[in-house]
Design an enzyme around this catalytic site. Structure first.
Site, PDB file in Angstrom:
ATOM      1  CB  CYS A 125      -0.947   0.000   1.197  1.00 36.78           C
ATOM      2  SG  CYS A 125      -2.090  -1.398   1.212  1.00 36.78           S
TER       3      CYS A 125
ATOM      4  CG  HIS B  41      -3.451   3.474   2.014  1.00 31.48           C
ATOM      5  ND1 HIS B  41      -3.834   2.997   0.786  1.00 31.48           N
ATOM      6  CD2 HIS B  41      -3.475   2.420   2.867  1.00 31.48           C
ATOM      7  CE1 HIS B  41      -4.077   1.704   0.890  1.00 31.48           C
ATOM      8  NE2 HIS B  41      -3.878   1.326   2.141  1.00 31.48           N
TER       9      HIS B  41
ATOM     10  CG  ASN C  20      -6.724  -0.866   0.986  1.00 35.33           C
ATOM     11  OD1 ASN C  20      -5.968  -0.455   0.116  1.00 35.33           O
ATOM     12  ND2 ASN C  20      -6.278  -1.290   2.151  1.00 35.33           N
TER      13      ASN C  20
END
Length: 322
Positions: free
Chosen positions: A113, A249, A279
């Protein structure tokens, strides 16, 4: 001085958009359960003909068009992904061919990520050396391919997509000039067992599935992200009051809220897309940035902070005068 200036942004999402209600038809979950714990309402899932490379290509074309340049003016491609099309060669080289670029430096970065932040720092450093003039930095993922669809605690959290930016070398004699002002990265491999994929070429010979201990990840995320954003702002000689936009994020709405509070930022300054995209790992920051640019919130001259944390753990932040 030479600075890497963002001259274009782009993004791409798979055609299939899946709501929580649709997901609940095959997974033991509910819309209420997902929204309350994560803030997620929709995600996009790649179809049979959509891959990390094709999504990256589409995001790249959009960023190149926004920058007003031709694809063959790109001389560096750094692609962040944890879900490459193949073990090798690098997905970046597939994107290079799809863009019609005969020769340029092209490689992948793997930091899950945080990958896009890692890729931004790498490209920024390579531009500052004067060797490269225009870089294409991409975050692209097809996380749906590594999810355990029987694990309701993880499969509801992720989606597929890609985002890209064009960075261009520009000389500036002004301290308040545009470009990347500071970046800061970290990693701590001791936490491997909290967020990982249980497979790989040299261990199981399989791709494996994502595994996560959500509560522990949440705790580390809030602390680490607030800390690294403070570090990057200090490196840039700025404080939180100067930030126009935080582009975090997009992992979990509660993490976004908690991180903004720790930094003392108003929720109105946080660009949130987790409700629409879930996500998307390395793609989430450039996807959210492109949304903010295209809807007119992020404007030239704004101070923008990017941040992310992912498996490893890895985490990082970048401060950009847009």
């Amino acid at each position: 001085m030479i600075r890497a200036v963002v001259t274009g942004t782009g993004s791409a999402l798979p055609a299939r958009r899946v709501s929580n209600a649709e997901l609940a038809e095959t997974v033991d979950t509910t819309d209420e359960w997902i929204v309350e714990r994560t803030g997620i309402r929709f995600r996009h899932l790649a179809g049979p003909d959509e891959t990390t490379a094709t999504l990256a290509r589409d995001a790249a074309f959009a960023a190149i068009a926004a920058a007003g340049i031709a694809a063959d003016q790109i001389d560096l491609i750094v692609l962040a992904t944890a879900t490459p099309d193949q073990t090798f060669p690098a997905t970046a080289t597939k994107v290079q061919a799809m863009l019609g670029i005969d020769d340029c430096v092209a490689f992948d970065v793997a930091a899950v990520c945080s990958g896009f932040l890692y890729a931004v720092q790498v490209a920024d450093a390579m531009i500052r050396t004067g060797i490269h003039r225009r870089a294409l930095v991409i975050g692209a993922e097809t996380f749906s391919r590594i999810l355990d669809w029987e694990d309701r605690t993880t499969c509801v959290l992720f989606g597929d997509g890609a985002g890209a930016i064009v960075l261009e070398a520009q000389e500036s004699a002004e301290a308040d000039g545009r470009g990347i002002l500071a970046t800061r990265l970290h990693a701590d491999g001791r936490h491997n067992g909290l967020l990982y994929v249980d497979g790989g070429p040299s261990t199981t010979g399989t791709v494996g599935k994502l595994r996560m201990k959500g509560r522990e990840v949440f705790r580390h995320a809030v602390t680490n992200l607030a800390s690294v954003m403070g570090e990057s702002l200090a490196l840039a000689g700025l404080d939180a009051d100067t930030v126009d936009w935080l582009v975090p994020h997009q992992a979990n709405a509660r993490i976004l809220d908690a991180t903004a509070r720790k930094l003392g930022l108003s929720p109105d300054k946080v660009i949130v897309t987790v409700d629409q995209h879930a996500n998307t790992s390395a793609a989430s920051v450039p996807l959210a940035l492109d949304v903010g640019v295209r809807d007119g919130r992020v404007k030239q001259g704004d101070i923008v902070v990017l941040e992310a944390m992912g498996g490893g753990f890895t985490w990082g932040a970048a401060v950009i005068r847009f």
